[in-house]
Motif scaffolding. Structure first.
Motif, PDB file in Angstrom:
ATOM      1  N   GLY A  62      -6.071   1.444  -3.148  1.00  0.00           N
ATOM      2  CA  GLY A  62      -7.071   0.643  -2.452  1.00  0.00           C
ATOM      3  C   GLY A  62      -7.803  -0.300  -3.396  1.00  0.00           C
ATOM      4  N   LYS A  63      -8.116   0.188  -4.606  1.00  0.00           N
ATOM      5  CA  LYS A  63      -8.807  -0.657  -5.595  1.00  0.00           C
ATOM      6  C   LYS A  63      -7.909  -1.789  -6.078  1.00  0.00           C
ATOM      7  CE  LYS A  63     -11.759   3.119  -7.285  1.00  0.00           C
ATOM      8  NZ  LYS A  63     -12.114   3.974  -8.446  1.00  0.00           N
ATOM      9  N   GLU A 117     -11.752   2.073   5.243  1.00  0.00           N
ATOM     10  CA  GLU A 117     -10.432   2.351   5.781  1.00  0.00           C
ATOM     11  C   GLU A 117      -9.591   3.171   4.811  1.00  0.00           C
ATOM     12  OE1 GLU A 117      -8.799  -1.412   6.746  1.00  0.00           O
ATOM     13  OE2 GLU A 117      -9.981  -1.660   8.566  1.00  0.00           O
ATOM     14  N   THR A 118      -9.730   2.906   3.506  1.00  0.00           N
ATOM     15  CA  THR A 118      -8.987   3.671   2.504  1.00  0.00           C
ATOM     16  C   THR A 118      -9.433   5.124   2.490  1.00  0.00           C
ATOM     17  OG1 THR A 118      -8.723   1.699   1.117  1.00  0.00           O
ATOM     18  CG2 THR A 118      -8.423   3.834   0.051  1.00  0.00           C
ATOM     19  N   SER A 167     -12.326  -2.533   3.891  1.00  0.00           N
ATOM     20  CA  SER A 167     -11.171  -1.932   3.225  1.00  0.00           C
ATOM     21  C   SER A 167     -11.510  -0.590   2.571  1.00  0.00           C
ATOM     22  CB  SER A 167     -10.601  -2.898   2.183  1.00  0.00           C
ATOM     23  OG  SER A 167     -11.568  -3.169   1.186  1.00  0.00           O
ATOM     24  N   ARG A 168     -12.718  -0.483   1.979  1.00  0.00           N
ATOM     25  CA  ARG A 168     -13.094   0.758   1.305  1.00  0.00           C
ATOM     26  C   ARG A 168     -13.203   1.906   2.300  1.00  0.00           C
ATOM     27  NH1 ARG A 168     -18.373   1.558  -2.689  1.00  0.00           N
ATOM     28  NH2 ARG A 168     -17.943   3.734  -3.244  1.00  0.00           N
ATOM     29  N   LYS A 212      -7.600  -4.405  -3.412  1.00  0.00           N
ATOM     30  CA  LYS A 212      -8.831  -5.181  -3.276  1.00  0.00           C
ATOM     31  C   LYS A 212      -8.868  -6.316  -4.285  1.00  0.00           C
ATOM     32  CE  LYS A 212     -13.868  -4.813  -3.085  1.00  0.00           C
ATOM     33  NZ  LYS A 212     -15.034  -3.902  -3.153  1.00  0.00           N
ATOM     34  N   GLN A 217       0.827  -1.202   0.000  1.00  0.00           N
ATOM     35  CA  GLN A 217       0.000   0.000   0.000  1.00  0.00           C
ATOM     36  C   GLN A 217       0.868   1.261   0.000  1.00  0.00           C
ATOM     37  OE1 GLN A 217      -2.399   0.926   3.587  1.00  0.00           O
ATOM     38  NE2 GLN A 217      -4.129   1.123   2.205  1.00  0.00           N
TER      39      GLN A 217
END
Length: 305
Positions: free
Chosen positions: A160-161, A208-209, A205-206, A164, A147
């Motif tokens: 982030g994408k 958090e990003t 995750s979304r 994922k 990251q």
């Protein structure tokens, strides 16, 4: 209905320490099944792994905010808002490196000391901990390292994408390996549980990003002030763009953003810093555009004069 807490939390100055009572349940289950010693040994190695993160973070000036003692080990919350990308990567790699160093020590002891069984268990456990945590899936250390590396080039949101998609592929592969392993041993169940756990982690995750992007924006001002000189990234935006949309493009962690606002003829009509955009968002409706903002500034100027 009253909520039952399974944790005991205490504050020691600015440090919050939480003890999850499920540790006692897991320890009891391990004792009943004859794996108590192995459970305690594994917990100890996980603590040492996390201690590697804490030690390097403290040496680099990061602040330890909280420590959680969990049934599966220790989790440390480290505030690295003022750290550079390289320093954050150093903190993330410290844990796996600590595990690999322990594995090397146990390997040497295995060859010169008795009983060998204990040292062999320490060798394999630490190799597993170090290797497992380097898998490029969040929230593991490997995912955090990737990251940081990608965010410097792609920005937080695009990174982030990408992560994922990588997480989906790796999780599916782990579950498939677990299913295949069921035909040979019970260890396949462990792989399936790990794969499902990774899928569950993707659910947050979304959010958090997005939180990471906002946090980066809020703390960037203090980093610029502290350093005095800071790298810059310039972008352009047409005047009809909403400020809330533009803020998503300001997601390069170690860059301060300058926004050049253009009219229909592609001429620069206004230049704003990311701090000015952030302040404008906080003091205006969510759908405010650069055009609206300039009109508001024009009206205020006329009223003053």
């Amino acid at each position: 209905m009253a909520r039952i807490s399974l944790s005991i939390s205490r504050n020691f100055g600015r440090l919050n320490v939480t003890f999850n009572l499920l540790i006692l349940v897991f320890a009891g289950a391990a004792a009943l099944t004859g794996y108590f010693r192995e459970y305690i040994q594994t917990l100890f190695f996980i603590f040492v792994h996390e201690a590697g993160h804490l030690t390097v973070g403290s040496l680099l000036g990061a602040q330890v905010c909280n420590i959680r003692l969990l049934p599966v080990g220790l989790n440390a919350g480290i505030n690295m808002a003022d750290c550079t990308g390289r320093q954050r990567i150093a903190v993330y790699t410290a844990g796996p490196c600590t595990s690999f160093l322990l594995a090397l020590i146990f390997f040497l002891l295995y060859n010169i000391c008795d009983p060998r069984g204990f040292f062999l268990a320490g060798l394999y456990t630490n190799l597993y901990l170090g290797g497992f945590n380097l898998i490029p899936i969040l929230p593991l250390d490997g995912g955090k390292i990737i990251q940081e590396l990608l965010a410097a080039r792609l920005g937080i949101l695009r990174t982030g994408k990408v992560l994922k998609h990588v997480s989906v592929l790796l999780s599916a592969a782990i579950i498939a390996a677990g299913l295949a392993g069921l035909f040979y041993s019970r260890s396949g169940v462990n792989l399936m549980v790990i794969g499902v756990y990774f899928f569950m982690c993707m659910g947050t995750s979304r959010e958090e990003t997005a939180f990471m992007n906002i946090k980066s924006l809020l703390f960037r001002k203090s980093r610029v002030i502290r350093k005095g000189i800071y790298p810059v990234r310039e972008i352009v935006a047409l005047k009809h763009m909403k400020l809330s949309e533009v803020i998503k493009a300001l997601d390069y962690i170690d860059r301060f953003h300058i926004i050049n606002v253009l009219d229909e003829d592609m001429r620069v009509i206004k230049v704003m810093t990311e701090q000015e955009v952030l302040e404008a968002i906080l003091s205006n409706p969510a759908d405010t555009t650069f055009d609206n903002l300039m009109q508001i500034e024009y009206n205020v100027h006329n009223e003053v004069n």
